[in-house]
Design a protein around this motif. Sequence first.
Motif, PDB file in Angstrom:
ATOM      1  N   GLN A  82       0.850  -1.192   0.000  1.00 35.67           N
ATOM      2  CA  GLN A  82       0.000   0.000   0.000  1.00 35.67           C
ATOM      3  C   GLN A  82       0.881   1.237   0.000  1.00 35.67           C
ATOM      4  O   GLN A  82       1.662   1.446   0.937  1.00 35.67           O
TER       5      GLN A  82
ATOM      6  N   PRO B 102       1.239   5.503  -0.165  1.00 34.13           N
ATOM      7  CA  PRO B 102       0.480   6.607   0.421  1.00 34.13           C
ATOM      8  C   PRO B 102      -0.620   7.096  -0.518  1.00 34.13           C
ATOM      9  O   PRO B 102      -0.382   7.322  -1.706  1.00 34.13           O
ATOM     10  N   GLY B 103      -1.831   7.208   0.005  1.00 34.68           N
ATOM     11  CA  GLY B 103      -2.948   7.702  -0.783  1.00 34.68           C
ATOM     12  C   GLY B 103      -3.532   6.719  -1.766  1.00 34.68           C
ATOM     13  O   GLY B 103      -4.398   7.074  -2.565  1.00 34.68           O
ATOM     14  N   LYS B 104      -3.058   5.466  -1.726  1.00 31.24           N
ATOM     15  CA  LYS B 104      -3.559   4.468  -2.676  1.00 31.24           C
ATOM     16  C   LYS B 104      -4.169   3.284  -1.941  1.00 31.24           C
ATOM     17  O   LYS B 104      -3.922   3.065  -0.764  1.00 31.24           O
ATOM     18  N   GLU B 105      -4.951   2.510  -2.684  1.00 30.18           N
ATOM     19  CA  GLU B 105      -5.541   1.299  -2.131  1.00 30.18           C
ATOM     20  C   GLU B 105      -4.466   0.219  -1.966  1.00 30.18           C
ATOM     21  O   GLU B 105      -3.446   0.219  -2.679  1.00 30.18           O
TER      22      GLU B 105
END
Length: 124
Positions: free
Chosen positions: A39, A41-44
């Motif tokens: 994972q 940052p800011g992503k699924e």
Amino acid sequence: QVQLVESGGGLVQAGGSLRLSCAASGRTFDNYAMAWFRQAPGKEREFVAAISRGGGTTYYDASVKGRFTIFRDNAKNTVYLQMNSLKPEDTAVYHCAASRLSMAYRAPTQYDYWGQGTQVTVSS
């Protein structure tokens, strides 16, 4: 109950290599298919690679196929992720996961236990 602890993350330059380890508690490690997810940052959370209970079957996301290798040592209750030719887009927290299935794939819902993760940062 299975507890998973990842290690081996760190900072590496693009083109470099790292080997991640995931140590599992308990005496039934070979009852679980294992996988790595990541994972950024800011992503699924996204699937990286999976391996069957006995280690004979592996499956990779297209983004890492040919660069990453998943393997396991059931005698050591450990699954590994060898990462070569690392790219900045591989930067993420890497989590290992355990599934009661004989082989599991990319759906996170197939996995019953998760580790806390280890940070991998690839600089350009």
